[in-house]
Design a protein around this motif. Structure first.
Motif, PDB file in Angstrom:
ATOM      1  N   GLY A  17       0.821  -1.213   0.000  1.00 57.69           N
ATOM      2  CA  GLY A  17       0.000   0.000   0.000  1.00 57.69           C
ATOM      3  C   GLY A  17       0.850   1.256   0.000  1.00 57.69           C
ATOM      4  N   ARG A  18       1.913   1.248   0.805  1.00 59.82           N
ATOM      5  CA  ARG A  18       2.812   2.417   0.856  1.00 59.82           C
ATOM      6  C   ARG A  18       3.504   2.618  -0.478  1.00 59.82           C
ATOM      7  NH1 ARG A  18       4.009   6.512   0.755  1.00 59.82           N
ATOM      8  NH2 ARG A  18       5.268   7.864   2.080  1.00 59.82           N
ATOM      9  N   MET A  19       3.811   1.520  -1.166  1.00 59.35           N
ATOM     10  CA  MET A  19       4.463   1.601  -2.467  1.00 59.35           C
ATOM     11  C   MET A  19       3.560   2.304  -3.486  1.00 59.35           C
ATOM     12  SD  MET A  19       5.551  -1.610  -4.881  1.00 59.35           S
ATOM     13  CE  MET A  19       3.849  -2.187  -4.922  1.00 59.35           C
ATOM     14  N   PHE A  20       2.316   1.859  -3.578  1.00 59.57           N
ATOM     15  CA  PHE A  20       1.405   2.476  -4.538  1.00 59.57           C
ATOM     16  C   PHE A  20       1.101   3.923  -4.156  1.00 59.57           C
ATOM     17  CE2 PHE A  20       0.398  -2.071  -5.301  1.00 59.57           C
ATOM     18  CZ  PHE A  20       0.673  -2.101  -6.659  1.00 59.57           C
ATOM     19  N   GLU A  21       1.099   4.217  -2.855  1.00 59.72           N
ATOM     20  CA  GLU A  21       0.903   5.596  -2.400  1.00 59.72           C
ATOM     21  C   GLU A  21       2.039   6.495  -2.876  1.00 59.72           C
ATOM     22  OE1 GLU A  21      -0.004   8.046   1.773  1.00 59.72           O
ATOM     23  OE2 GLU A  21       0.786   5.997   1.841  1.00 59.72           O
ATOM     24  N   SER A  22       3.260   5.964  -2.904  1.00 57.29           N
ATOM     25  CA  SER A  22       4.410   6.752  -3.367  1.00 57.29           C
ATOM     26  C   SER A  22       4.236   7.202  -4.811  1.00 57.29           C
ATOM     27  CB  SER A  22       5.700   5.940  -3.226  1.00 57.29           C
ATOM     28  OG  SER A  22       6.073   5.801  -1.874  1.00 57.29           O
TER      29      SER A  22
END
Length: 280
Positions: free
Chosen positions: A245-250
């Protein structure tokens, strides 16, 4: 949004900004901007293609000499490495600078590359001279600031502009895109970045989270391995999903960062899970 909720949100952003500011001052390399600006003058085109290592690259058709190229992680294991002859190579995972196996891969990249190339490695205080010694006549080592900056958008974007920080690098592609922006490319095309690992996850009878991590250069069937963190300890499923999730948020942070700039990021990977950039 209630007043209390708004206050809580702003307080959280304030403390994130303060923490990120301290981290940037203490751990970022203030000379990297100058080095990146010099490197940007070596680019041969105004457009760049970043090649991930996804299965879709097996289809080919991504080589066009009207573009410069950046490859990521273990791309040198591919036979197409010598055909692409990338101008840039970028790694981000601590595996490449804290494990003997990873360091040996950096050494191999520099030894097999006989064309002009710039190998980007995250700046790590105290380790820059170690990597600089790996330079060859063909390969120049460039250090970039990979520390993530969280907090108020305006402050965050200021430090992005200064090349002192970037969004959280949960995937090397974040670093590849940001460095391409810093190198002043106006068109950035993404190939082999399906990011479709959700369908490759499973949980075994011992509750270990496993993944079948496929790459286009694999010559044999890839077995499922236990999903581990940077410290090589197995991750729990919620930790894996949070990291994804943090990856796609980046990627959404990058989209927000470039929204008023003349920069076009296009995802050319079929069936890619990245939902922030245009697809063609």
């Amino acid at each position: 949004m209630t007043m209390i909720t708004l206050i809580k949100k702003n307080l959280k952003l304030f403390f994130q900004t303060f923490e990120s500011l301290l981290k940037t001052i203490l751990f970022s390399n203030f000379k990297s901007r100058e080095e990146l600006l010099v490197t940007s003058k070596r680019k041969q085109n105004t457009k760049i293609r970043i090649l991930g290592n996804g299965d879709s690259l097996k289809e080919g058709g991504f080589i066009n000499r009207g573009y410069d190229y950046m490859v990521l992680n273990d791309y040198f294991l591919s036979e197409s490495y010598y055909e692409v002859k990338p101008l840039y190579y970028l790694v981000a995972d601590p595996y490449y600078f804290y494990t003997e196996e990873g360091i040996n891969k950096i050494k191999e990249i520099t030894s097999i590359t006989d064309w002009e190339m710039y190998l980007f490695i995250p700046y790590i205080k105290g380790k820059n001279s170690f990597f600089k010694k790996m330079e060859t006549e063909s390969v120049k080592i460039c250090l970039y600031n990979s520390y993530s900056f969280e907090g108020f958008a305006r402050v965050k974007h200021f430090f992005f502009d200064k090349m002192l920080a970037m969004p959280s690098i949960q995937n090397v592609l974040v670093g590849g895109i940001m460095v391409s922006i810093w190198l002043d490319y106006k068109t950035i095309e993404l190939y082999g970045v399906e990011h479709s690992w959700l369908g490759l996850l499973s949980v075994d009878k011992d509750n270990n989270v496993r993944i079948q991590d496929k790459h286009f250069y694999d010559k044999e069937e890839v077995s499922k391995t236990i999903f581990k963190g940077y410290d090589q300890k197995p991750l729990k499923l919620h930790e894996v999903l949070y990291a994804y999730g943090r990856m796609f948020e980046s990627y959404w942070e990058i989209k927000d960062y470039i929204k008023d700039r003349n920069i076009n990021i296009v995802n050319k990977s079929p069936n890619s899970f990245i939902d922030s950039f245009k697809k063609y």
